[in-house]
Enzyme design. Structure first.
Site, PDB file in Angstrom:
ATOM      1  N   GLY A  20      -3.484   4.322   0.314  1.00 27.10           N
ATOM      2  CA  GLY A  20      -3.245   3.567  -0.792  1.00 27.10           C
ATOM      3  C   GLY A  20      -4.169   3.466  -1.734  1.00 27.10           C
ATOM      4  N   CYS A  21      -3.817   2.873  -2.841  1.00 25.67           N
ATOM      5  CA  CYS A  21      -4.797   2.942  -4.233  1.00 25.67           C
ATOM      6  C   CYS A  21      -6.045   1.955  -3.927  1.00 25.67           C
ATOM      7  CB  CYS A  21      -3.740   2.488  -5.472  1.00 25.67           C
ATOM      8  SG  CYS A  21      -3.139   0.691  -5.321  1.00 25.67           S
TER       9      CYS A  21
END
Length: 348
Positions: A151-152
């Site tokens: 994920g970011c």
């Protein structure tokens, strides 16, 4: 390679999928042969994304079940969790998978079920999935059939924390991460809280104490420390389109100093094409990386003795998502790691 890698993009109508298409268009070794978006099937990318108006030759959007998988070498999954694994698990093993959903990031199915509220659709694939934090995963990417892109928020946090954790420079307790993100991180779906009037001239935390990226960060940090680790993490939504800034508070290990942290980063990232330790005193900002696959970070002394402040900035849609996915694909297929990702940050 003698021919281009034929790719399909699932979920091409979302922010992540569209940014992946944007990057893939100019990638010299990729050919886009299929774009899927079930609810937008039949439309052209330019019909829903005006910046693709010059690229009318892109394949029209189709339903995923209409893709001719015999013409595909690699697929990028930009679908929501559960939907991604359910579809990708049916593909021929010849096709290499770069998944941008959360479905293959967590090793434990019980943890996945607890945080995502569903039974894992393809648990048999978890053992072979490579967690694709590129700079930490290179030895495994060349032979990987399935790569789970982080994920970011975990991308920026782990690239900042893992080197100093593995070197024994910080404690495994009281790690606090405060993150700021642009609205694109919330996806393109219509949500009242993301309307212009709601977010303009405002900033607000969300998913306080319960963001789904937390177990992902704890999983990788626990591996680095060799023991279970719990973190404090609070994301905040800002009125900007893209970008992500993380401020991380850590406790130094006994006898360790800020200079030790800088030396660790300098040694670990000196040859990295996309990770950059800034000069002493320079504060990372999202404008330094906007639209690019780069990350900038720096370390600062806390006024509380024995603590340090680590700050990192990335573009959530590029290094935090589609750019990292292409970086992983490059290594999976033996291409130069930076291919298709050489663009400098966009400013102003």
């Amino acid at each position: 390679m003698s021919s281009k890698i034929r790719i399909a993009v699932l979920g091409a109508s979302g922010y992540t999928g569209a940014d992946l298409v944007r990057l893939a268009i100019t990638h010299p070794a990729m050919e886009i042969v299929a774009l899927a978006a079930n609810q937008k099937a039949g439309q052209a990318m330019a019909d829903i994304w005006p910046h693709f108006a010059p690229y009318r030759s892109l394949p029209r959007l189709v339903r995923a079940d209409a893709i001719d998988w015999g013409q595909v070498d690699a697929v990028f999954g930009c679908l929501p969790h559960a939907a991604s694994a359910e579809l990708l698990s049916t593909l021929d093993e010849r096709i290499r998978i770069i998944d941008l959903s959360a479905d293959f990031r967590l090793n434990d199915t019980e943890t996945y079920g607890e945080w995502y509220g569903v039974t894992h659709p393809a648990p048999h694939l978890l053992e072979s999935a490579v967690y694709g934090l590129t700079e930490m995963a290179r030895p495994r990417l060349a032979d990987a059939r399935l790569v789970a892109c982080p994920g970011c928020f975990p991308t920026a946090a782990l690239l900042t924390l893992l080197p100093v954790a593995e070197a024994g420079l910080i404690r495994d307790r009281n790690i606090t991460i405060n993150a700021l993100t642009g609205v694109s991180g919330a996806g393109r779906g219509l949500k009242e809280q993301n309307l212009f009037v709601e977010i303009s001239e405002a900033a607000a935390p969300y998913a306080v104490g319960a963001h789904r990226h937390m177990p992902e960060m704890e999983q990788e940090l626990s591996r680095a420390f060799g023991k279970p680790v719990a973190i404090s993490f609070t994301p905040h939504l800002l009125p900007m389109n893209r970008g992500e800034l993380e401020t991380i508070i850590v406790e130094l290990a006994d006898g360790k100093t800020l200079a030790d942290l800088r030396a660790c980063y300098e040694a670990r990232y000196a040859e990295e094409p996309f990770i950059h330790l800034l000069p002493e005193g320079q504060v990372p900002a999202t404008r330094m990386v906007r639209g690019s696959n780069h990350m900038v970070l720096n370390v600062f002394a806390d006024r509380v003795p024995g603590r340090a402040i680590l700050i990192a900035a990335i573009d959530n849609l590029v290094k935090g998502s589609s750019g990292q996915a292409i970086q992983n694909m490059n290594l999976m297929f033996g291409l130069p790691e930076t291919m298709g990702l050489e663009a400098a940050p966009l400013f102003p």
